[in-house]
Design a protein around this motif. Structure first.
Motif, short mmCIF file in Angstrom:
data_model
loop_
_atom_site.label_atom_id
_atom_site.label_comp_id
_atom_site.label_asym_id
_atom_site.label_seq_id
_atom_site.Cartn_x
_atom_site.Cartn_y
_atom_site.Cartn_z
N ALA A 1 0.60 -1.51 -0.42
CA ALA A 1 -0.18 -0.22 -0.04
C ALA A 1 0.45 1.12 -0.31
O ALA A 1 0.14 1.90 -0.21
N HIS A 2 2.18 1.48 0.75
CA HIS A 2 2.53 2.42 0.95
C HIS A 2 4.30 2.07 -0.69
O HIS A 2 4.98 2.88 -0.22
N ALA A 3 3.71 1.69 -1.17
CA ALA A 3 5.48 0.37 -2.03
C ALA A 3 6.02 2.33 -2.33
O ALA A 3 5.16 2.75 -3.17
N THR A 4 6.64 2.64 -3.13
CA THR A 4 7.74 3.39 -4.02
C THR A 4 8.68 2.62 -4.92
O THR A 4 8.65 3.09 -6.10
N ASN A 5 8.94 0.96 -5.04
CA ASN A 5 9.36 0.77 -5.61
C ASN A 5 7.87 0.31 -6.84
O ASN A 5 7.34 -0.86 -6.54
N PRO A 6 8.01 0.31 -8.38
CA PRO A 6 7.50 0.27 -9.45
C PRO A 6 7.14 -0.76 -9.40
O PRO A 6 5.76 -2.29 -8.78
N LEU A 7 8.09 -2.37 -8.33
CA LEU A 7 7.77 -3.61 -8.96
C LEU A 7 6.61 -4.13 -7.91
O LEU A 7 5.94 -4.97 -8.07
N LEU A 8 6.63 -3.22 -6.63
CA LEU A 8 5.91 -3.64 -5.86
C LEU A 8 4.22 -2.43 -5.89
O LEU A 8 3.77 -2.40 -4.70
N ASN A 9 4.64 -1.43 -6.90
CA ASN A 9 3.38 -0.64 -6.42
C ASN A 9 2.19 -1.54 -7.54
O ASN A 9 3.20 -1.31 -8.68
N PRO A 10 0.64 -1.90 -7.42
CA PRO A 10 0.19 -2.14 -8.13
C PRO A 10 -0.60 -1.59 -8.88
O PRO A 10 -1.08 -1.97 -9.71
N ASP A 11 -0.45 0.08 -8.89
CA ASP A 11 -0.35 1.01 -9.78
C ASP A 11 -0.02 1.03 -10.87
O ASP A 11 -0.46 1.65 -12.20
N LYS A 12 1.01 0.37 -11.20
CA LYS A 12 1.80 0.73 -11.95
C LYS A 12 2.72 -0.98 -12.18
O LYS A 12 2.95 -1.17 -13.85
N ASN A 13 2.56 -1.87 -11.58
CA ASN A 13 2.91 -3.77 -11.96
C ASN A 13 1.66 -3.61 -12.18
O ASN A 13 1.02 -4.34 -11.13
N SER A 14 1.33 -4.25 -13.38
CA SER A 14 -0.21 -4.64 -13.92
C SER A 14 -0.12 -6.17 -13.81
O SER A 14 -1.49 -6.51 -13.69
N LEU A 15 1.22 -7.14 -13.43
CA LEU A 15 0.44 -8.41 -13.20
C LEU A 15 -0.01 -8.55 -11.76
O LEU A 15 -1.08 -9.25 -10.95
N LEU A 16 1.18 -7.61 -10.86
CA LEU A 16 0.65 -7.68 -9.51
C LEU A 16 -0.72 -7.08 -9.37
O LEU A 16 -1.53 -7.72 -8.08
N ARG A 17 -1.39 -5.94 -9.79
CA ARG A 17 -2.31 -5.47 -9.50
C ARG A 17 -3.26 -6.48 -10.09
O ARG A 17 -4.48 -6.82 -8.92
#
Length: 335
Positions: free
Chosen positions: A42-58
């Motif tokens: 929820a507070h990630a700044t790393n793109p890999l851990l950010n659901p808004d930027k990592n489509s697979l994670l999202r």
């Protein structure tokens, strides 16, 4: 052939998702690291851990954790969720604008600053107005006969301060709640005023009873429902008092009965000592309401044993024909 069992009606992916979520949530080993991981994401700044930027994670989160608890991100998604539930056989749904505040003891002492000046204006602009807008949109998504759950703490610091001190609401907050109730009444949507932390509950009860007096004027019918948490030792006495007030003042008392959701932050002495105590309180209240008999739990806790009867408006059945965990009571007639 008898009626289908509840689980046979549910899609397999829903059963598996529910089982997985329940297993994690009930495990003292799995739950803490899961909550920690969700906080990191929820507070990630790393793109890999950010659901808004990592489509697979999202995609993964939206189809597991999010799908379990949230109806959708857009009106179209919410509409599809509602349709899917009703296609299963549910006659109605409960929608909630998922915004609330849970305070620490230190935060409770800082609420007074929001009642005046520039901070008050900021509270209106950034807290009350967005909450009112989101809740109104939620009511608009609901269909006649559905429920919308309302959390007053979602309106922010002004609401929290007024509730904690049992003070009159600000004009802006009053207008916001009035507009929500008015829209719900026009659309035939019922409102569940949620219970919250114990230090706020007397204020919530005050507001809930006020709006019941205004809107629950048809015998046996309720637009506004209060929430009663069975894990609190005071709940039978509170419900007894509210039923008396409803009878004396001539309005219908709407009752949503739950076990309770804030045990981690409540003063321990307010809560039943054991789970069995909560179970007995919950079962006793539910039995008294459903049988329309004033006794059992109420007698033991309030030292009164007054038989009563009241009308029950239609409840929302589950696909298996059972009764949902909220009960509507009409005007009690004490005998």
């Amino acid at each position: 052939m008898g009626p289908p069992t509840p689980l046979s009606i549910l899609p397999l992916n829903v059963i598996v998702r529910s089982l997985l979520t329940s297993t994690i949530s009930s495990s003292p080993i799995l739950l803490p690291p899961s909550l920690w991981l969700m906080s990191v994401l929820a507070h990630a700044t790393n793109p890999l851990l950010n659901p808004d930027k990592n489509s697979l994670l999202r995609f993964f989160l939206k189809n597991t954790f999010y799908a379990q608890f949230c109806a959708g991100e857009t009106p179209a998604e919410v509409g599809r969720t509602i349709k899917g539930l009703k296609d299963l056989g549910f006659s109605g749904v409960i929608l909630g604008y998922a915004k609330e505040v849970v305070l620490t003891d230190a935060q409770k002492t800082e609420l007074g600053a929001c009642s005046q000046g520039k901070i008050a204006e900021e509270c209106v602009r950034n807290e009350i107005t967005p909450w009112a807008t989101g809740t109104l949109k939620t009511v608009q998504l609901a269909e006649p006969g559905d429920f919308v759950a309302l959390k007053f703490t979602g309106a922010g610091r002004q609401a929290l301060y007024s509730l904690a001190e049992r003070l009159p609401r600000s004009a802006v907050l009053t207008d916001a709640i009035n507009s929500i109730c008015s829209l719900a009444s026009d659309r035939g949507v019922r409102l569940l005023f949620d219970a919250e932390q114990a230090f706020l509950q007397p204020g919530i009860d005050d507001w809930t009873m006020e709006y019941m007096r205004k809107y629950n004027t048809d015998p046996g019918q309720a637009l506004i429902y209060g929430t009663y948490q069975a894990y609190l030792k005071s709940t039978p006495e509170t419900l007894s008092r509210h039923l008396r007030v409803a009878k004396e003042e001539g309005f219908t008392l709407g009752v949503k009965l739950v076990r309770g959701a804030y045990i981690g932050t409540e003063p321990r002495h307010l809560v039943h000592d054991t789970k069995e105590g909560t179970d007995a309180c919950y079962d006793g209240i539910a039995e008294s309401l459903l049988k329309k008999q004033w006794g059992g739990t109420f007698c033991r806790v309030t030292s009164e044993c007054l038989p009563s009867a009241w009308s029950l408006p239609p409840t929302m059945p589950s696909p298996s024909g059972g009764l949902e965990k909220f009960v509507s009571t009409g005007k009690p007639v004490l005998r």
